[in-house]
Design a protein around this motif. Structure first.
Motif, PDB file in Angstrom:
ATOM      1  N   ALA A  20       0.849  -1.198   0.000  1.00 28.32           N
ATOM      2  CA  ALA A  20       0.000   0.000   0.000  1.00 28.32           C
ATOM      3  C   ALA A  20       0.877   1.237   0.000  1.00 28.32           C
ATOM      4  O   ALA A  20       0.988   1.937   0.991  1.00 28.32           O
ATOM      5  CB  ALA A  20      -0.912   0.003   1.218  1.00 28.32           C
ATOM      6  N   SER A  21       1.557   1.463  -1.100  1.00 29.55           N
ATOM      7  CA  SER A  21       2.451   2.610  -1.157  1.00 29.55           C
ATOM      8  C   SER A  21       1.856   3.692  -2.042  1.00 29.55           C
ATOM      9  O   SER A  21       1.252   3.405  -3.069  1.00 29.55           O
ATOM     10  CB  SER A  21       3.818   2.190  -1.699  1.00 29.55           C
ATOM     11  OG  SER A  21       3.690   1.779  -3.030  1.00 29.55           O
ATOM     12  N   LEU A  26      -3.244   3.938  -0.976  1.00 31.70           N
ATOM     13  CA  LEU A  26      -3.697   4.169   0.395  1.00 31.70           C
ATOM     14  C   LEU A  26      -5.179   4.538   0.413  1.00 31.70           C
ATOM     15  O   LEU A  26      -5.927   4.060   1.265  1.00 31.70           O
ATOM     16  CB  LEU A  26      -2.861   5.279   1.044  1.00 31.70           C
ATOM     17  CG  LEU A  26      -3.033   5.461   2.543  1.00 31.70           C
ATOM     18  CD1 LEU A  26      -2.661   4.189   3.279  1.00 31.70           C
ATOM     19  CD2 LEU A  26      -2.173   6.618   3.026  1.00 31.70           C
ATOM     20  N   VAL A  27      -5.607   5.342  -0.531  1.00 30.29           N
ATOM     21  CA  VAL A  27      -7.025   5.712  -0.612  1.00 30.29           C
ATOM     22  C   VAL A  27      -7.871   4.477  -0.900  1.00 30.29           C
ATOM     23  O   VAL A  27      -8.925   4.282  -0.294  1.00 30.29           O
ATOM     24  CB  VAL A  27      -7.235   6.803  -1.684  1.00 30.29           C
ATOM     25  CG1 VAL A  27      -8.706   6.990  -1.984  1.00 30.29           C
ATOM     26  CG2 VAL A  27      -6.596   8.110  -1.237  1.00 30.29           C
ATOM     27  N   VAL A  28      -7.413   3.626  -1.802  1.00 30.96           N
ATOM     28  CA  VAL A  28      -8.142   2.393  -2.108  1.00 30.96           C
ATOM     29  C   VAL A  28      -8.198   1.496  -0.880  1.00 30.96           C
ATOM     30  O   VAL A  28      -9.239   0.910  -0.577  1.00 30.96           O
ATOM     31  CB  VAL A  28      -7.495   1.658  -3.303  1.00 30.96           C
ATOM     32  CG1 VAL A  28      -8.065   0.263  -3.473  1.00 30.96           C
ATOM     33  CG2 VAL A  28      -7.677   2.471  -4.570  1.00 30.96           C
ATOM     34  N   TYR A  29      -7.093   1.406  -0.163  1.00 32.22           N
ATOM     35  CA  TYR A  29      -7.057   0.594   1.057  1.00 32.22           C
ATOM     36  C   TYR A  29      -8.057   1.123   2.080  1.00 32.22           C
ATOM     37  O   TYR A  29      -8.843   0.353   2.642  1.00 32.22           O
ATOM     38  CB  TYR A  29      -5.638   0.595   1.636  1.00 32.22           C
ATOM     39  CG  TYR A  29      -5.550  -0.029   3.006  1.00 32.22           C
ATOM     40  CD1 TYR A  29      -5.585  -1.406   3.158  1.00 32.22           C
ATOM     41  CD2 TYR A  29      -5.439   0.762   4.143  1.00 32.22           C
ATOM     42  CE1 TYR A  29      -5.516  -1.982   4.416  1.00 32.22           C
ATOM     43  CE2 TYR A  29      -5.370   0.200   5.399  1.00 32.22           C
ATOM     44  CZ  TYR A  29      -5.405  -1.173   5.530  1.00 32.22           C
ATOM     45  OH  TYR A  29      -5.334  -1.744   6.771  1.00 32.22           O
ATOM     46  N   PHE A  30      -8.047   2.423   2.331  1.00 34.12           N
ATOM     47  CA  PHE A  30      -8.977   3.003   3.301  1.00 34.12           C
ATOM     48  C   PHE A  30     -10.427   2.836   2.849  1.00 34.12           C
ATOM     49  O   PHE A  30     -11.303   2.560   3.669  1.00 34.12           O
ATOM     50  CB  PHE A  30      -8.666   4.478   3.559  1.00 34.12           C
ATOM     51  CG  PHE A  30      -7.474   4.686   4.444  1.00 34.12           C
ATOM     52  CD1 PHE A  30      -7.238   3.878   5.536  1.00 34.12           C
ATOM     53  CD2 PHE A  30      -6.592   5.711   4.191  1.00 34.12           C
ATOM     54  CE1 PHE A  30      -6.151   4.067   6.356  1.00 34.12           C
ATOM     55  CE2 PHE A  30      -5.497   5.927   5.009  1.00 34.12           C
ATOM     56  CZ  PHE A  30      -5.274   5.103   6.093  1.00 34.12           C
ATOM     57  N   ALA A  31     -10.688   2.988   1.565  1.00 30.88           N
ATOM     58  CA  ALA A  31     -12.053   2.812   1.054  1.00 30.88           C
ATOM     59  C   ALA A  31     -12.509   1.369   1.239  1.00 30.88           C
ATOM     60  O   ALA A  31     -13.665   1.118   1.608  1.00 30.88           O
ATOM     61  CB  ALA A  31     -12.114   3.211  -0.420  1.00 30.88           C
TER      62      ALA A  31
END
Length: 56
Positions: A20-21, A26-31
């Protein structure tokens, strides 16, 4: 031997961070996490509501 360990740790750190770099990942991970939590909370709400209806 110390440099070998340092290189192995460096590779492991890069592999972990590479998952998640950067801002887009990071936005995709948080979403994704937010969506998973929302689905979980929705299901818990429905279960609690059903139990409350049964209890009354």
């Amino acid at each position: 031997m110390g440099s070998r360990i340092r290189r192995a740790l460096s590779r492991a750190t890069l592999a972990a961070v590479g998952a998640a770099s950067g801002p887009p990942q990071l936005v995709v991970y948080f979403a994704t996490v937010l969506a998973a939590v929302a689905v979980f909370m929705f299901n818990v709400d429905r279960l609690v509501a059903a139990r409350m209806r049964e209890a009354t």
